[in-house]
Design a protein around this motif. Structure first.
Motif, PDB file in Angstrom:
ATOM      1  N   SER A  92      12.450  12.775  24.123  1.00  0.00           N
ATOM      2  CA  SER A  92      13.711  12.105  23.839  1.00  0.00           C
ATOM      3  C   SER A  92      13.725  11.661  22.380  1.00  0.00           C
ATOM      4  N   PRO A  93      14.891  11.315  21.837  1.00  0.00           N
ATOM      5  CA  PRO A  93      14.950  10.883  20.431  1.00  0.00           C
ATOM      6  C   PRO A  93      14.339   9.503  20.202  1.00  0.00           C
ATOM      7  N   PHE A  94      14.033   8.764  21.261  1.00  0.00           N
ATOM      8  CA  PHE A  94      13.453   7.428  21.117  1.00  0.00           C
ATOM      9  C   PHE A  94      11.927   7.541  21.129  1.00  0.00           C
ATOM     10  N   VAL A  95      11.335   7.554  19.975  1.00  0.00           N
ATOM     11  CA  VAL A  95       9.883   7.732  19.835  1.00  0.00           C
ATOM     12  C   VAL A  95       9.277   6.444  19.295  1.00  0.00           C
ATOM     13  N   LEU A  96       8.224   5.992  19.945  1.00  0.00           N
ATOM     14  CA  LEU A  96       7.478   4.829  19.472  1.00  0.00           C
ATOM     15  C   LEU A  96       6.299   5.330  18.656  1.00  0.00           C
ATOM     16  N   GLU A  97       6.195   4.887  17.417  1.00  0.00           N
ATOM     17  CA  GLU A  97       5.150   5.393  16.524  1.00  0.00           C
ATOM     18  C   GLU A  97       4.266   4.255  16.034  1.00  0.00           C
ATOM     19  N   PHE A  98       2.963   4.448  16.173  1.00  0.00           N
ATOM     20  CA  PHE A  98       1.969   3.502  15.680  1.00  0.00           C
ATOM     21  C   PHE A  98       1.242   4.145  14.507  1.00  0.00           C
ATOM     22  N   ASP A  99       1.367   3.552  13.329  1.00  0.00           N
ATOM     23  CA  ASP A  99       0.751   4.072  12.108  1.00  0.00           C
ATOM     24  C   ASP A  99      -0.415   3.176  11.713  1.00  0.00           C
ATOM     25  N   HIS A 100      -1.596   3.783  11.483  1.00  0.00           N
ATOM     26  CA  HIS A 100      -2.781   2.983  11.160  1.00  0.00           C
ATOM     27  C   HIS A 100      -2.611   2.195   9.865  1.00  0.00           C
ATOM     28  N   ALA A 101      -1.687   2.609   9.015  1.00  0.00           N
ATOM     29  CA  ALA A 101      -1.472   1.912   7.743  1.00  0.00           C
ATOM     30  C   ALA A 101      -0.899   0.508   7.951  1.00  0.00           C
ATOM     31  N   GLU A 102      -0.424   0.219   9.174  1.00  0.00           N
ATOM     32  CA  GLU A 102       0.139  -1.104   9.452  1.00  0.00           C
ATOM     33  C   GLU A 102      -0.929  -2.161   9.720  1.00  0.00           C
ATOM     34  N   ILE A 103      -2.189  -1.759   9.832  1.00  0.00           N
ATOM     35  CA  ILE A 103      -3.273  -2.743   9.966  1.00  0.00           C
ATOM     36  C   ILE A 103      -4.254  -2.542   8.816  1.00  0.00           C
ATOM     37  N   GLU A 104      -4.983  -3.599   8.490  1.00  0.00           N
ATOM     38  CA  GLU A 104      -5.850  -3.574   7.318  1.00  0.00           C
ATOM     39  C   GLU A 104      -7.192  -2.920   7.604  1.00  0.00           C
ATOM     40  N   GLU A 105      -7.586  -2.836   8.867  1.00  0.00           N
ATOM     41  CA  GLU A 105      -8.954  -2.432   9.205  1.00  0.00           C
ATOM     42  C   GLU A 105      -9.219  -0.942   9.067  1.00  0.00           C
ATOM     43  N   GLY A 106      -8.180  -0.109   8.990  1.00  0.00           N
ATOM     44  CA  GLY A 106      -8.393   1.336   8.866  1.00  0.00           C
ATOM     45  C   GLY A 106      -7.878   2.065  10.089  1.00  0.00           C
ATOM     46  N   PRO A 107      -8.415   3.259  10.395  1.00  0.00           N
ATOM     47  CA  PRO A 107      -7.952   4.024  11.556  1.00  0.00           C
ATOM     48  C   PRO A 107      -8.028   3.207  12.843  1.00  0.00           C
ATOM     49  N   MET A 108      -7.063   3.437  13.738  1.00  0.00           N
ATOM     50  CA  MET A 108      -7.044   2.723  15.018  1.00  0.00           C
ATOM     51  C   MET A 108      -8.236   3.092  15.884  1.00  0.00           C
TER      52      MET A 108
END
Length: 408
Positions: A92-108
């Protein structure tokens, strides 16, 4: 002859081996009893199985001296995309995206292949003083008294310790012999697990695609490969998994899509029936349970191994601190600290995975609309989205020292 040790661990899989290393780092002598022969555990062939290790789990491996040898073999998870849809129609066009750049610690987190992680753990067991590994041996009996616990092995030998820990997975014999019961139910779903090679780079992006039959997780590996955890009904999974490769792929392609180009099988195929299984108690006299022996959940959030590593970090810290204070670390009041530490997190995760699976594994038009609105709303709220990212990375709550990357 009875072998004496501080702690006995039953089960030499990933949880049992990691727990042995954690306890040895805290100064305990440990005997690890594993029913599978060592050569099977150490098989270096790639069979397609891989694990999504959260950032905190990687920090724990680093604290135990394990990550240095795995880091260059692991694939960072840089982005997670969550979407809803139907096979053959795309998301669907409603996609939830989690980007590692939003936290300081690095890759999730990182994806680590089974063929790298298991032999690495075995080598570390061999190199660590204070650990005795007994492979190809099973427990036939266990008994408890005020001062310790004794087990009898299938070769007639015996072991005795102050504490017994069950890391022997679902249907744990350790739990059964201790009289611990389970609460849970089957989902009527089966996970099909394999590895896929694809034509286009994945760019470190993991995908969780919810379909009426169940979710499809596409998890990036090194190179143009990914691991998939594909959920179908029990009947459909039993029909699909034994099909010849091209017929298997013909069922997978409409669900997978073509965003990574053409796909091909790159590993063996496995199936795992999905159910919820929660031990009614994680402890008994002179006994504790860890990992799947204590809790088994739907893989919808990819937290299976991470939940087990949380158990290990908490239990190792409780036991080490008790020993340093001069306490009898096998006593019930000490073990109760471990259970209290882990109980709420396990119950919360079980409730969340069960709810998400029931909410998303259907084709109800009303629920579909609510799901899409929910995904879109979370994606539009940076603070809420960042909270989910930190939760997925294992960076929330009362974390044991090992999960913060600190030694015991």
């Amino acid at each position: 002859m009875t072998k004496r040790t501080d702690i006995l661990i039953i089960g030499g899989g990933l949880n049992g081996a990691t727990l042995a290393l954690a306890l040895a780092s805290g100064g305990f002598t440990v005997t690890l009893i594993d029913g599978r022969p060592r050569e099977i555990r150490a098989d270096p062939a790639f069979d397609g199985r891989s694990y999504a290790l959260a950032h905190a789990s990687c920090a724990m491996l680093r604290a135990l001296g394990l990550w240095e040898g795995l880091r260059d073999l692991a694939q960072p998870i840089l982005d997670i995309k969550v979407s809803d849809g139907r096979a053959g129609e795309g998301p669907s066009p409603f996609v939830l995206e989690f980007d590692h750049a939003e936290i300081e610690e690095g890759p999730m987190g990182h994806m680590v292949e089974d063929r790298h992680l298991r032999p690495h753990l075995l080598d570390a067991l061999d190199a660590t003083p204070g650990i005795t590994a007994l492979s190809g041996r099973s427990v036939t009996a266990q008994s408890v008294d005020d001062r310790g616990v004794s087990v009898t092995l299938d070769d007639g030998s015996a072991c005795r310790a102050a504490l017994l820990i069950g890391c022997d997975g679902r249907n744990s014999g350790t739990a059964r012999r201790a009289g611990i019961r389970y609460t849970g139910w089957s989902y009527g779903q089966t996970a099909l697990v394999t590895a896929i090679a694809h034509g286009q780079p994945h760019n470190g992006i993991a995908h969780q695609f919810f379909m009426p039959e169940g979710p499809l997780a596409i998890l990036p590996l090194r190179g143009n490969r990914c691991s998939i955890v594909w959920t179908e009904s029990d009947a459909d999974a039993a029909r699909i998994n034994p099909l010849p490769p091209e017929e298997y792929l013909a069922h997978l392609r409409p669900r997978f899509g073509d965003f990574l180009g053409d796909i091909a099988l790159a590993g063996e195929r496995f199936t795992y029936p999905l159910s919820l299984s929660l031990a009614q108690s994680m402890i008994a006299p002179r006994l504790a349970l860890c990992g799947d022996a204590a809790h088994g959940m739907h893989p919808i959030a990819g937290q299976g191994l991470n939940a087990g590593l949380k158990d290990i970090a908490a239990l190792a810290e409780v036991l080490t601190d008790a020993q340093r204070r001069g306490e009898d670390f096998g006593r019930s009041d000490v073990l109760e600290r471990y259970q209290q530490w882990r109980r709420f997190d396990i119950a919360s995760m079980a409730l969340a995975t069960d709810t998400f699976n029931r909410l998303f594994s259907n084709d109800n038009p009303l629920l579909r609309g609510l799901r899409d609105l929910g995904l879109g709303a979370v994606n539009a709220l940076p603070r809420l989205r960042r909270g989910f990212i930190r939760e997925a990375a294992g960076l929330t709550g009362d974390r044991p020292r090992l999960l913060e990357g600190r030694p015991l």
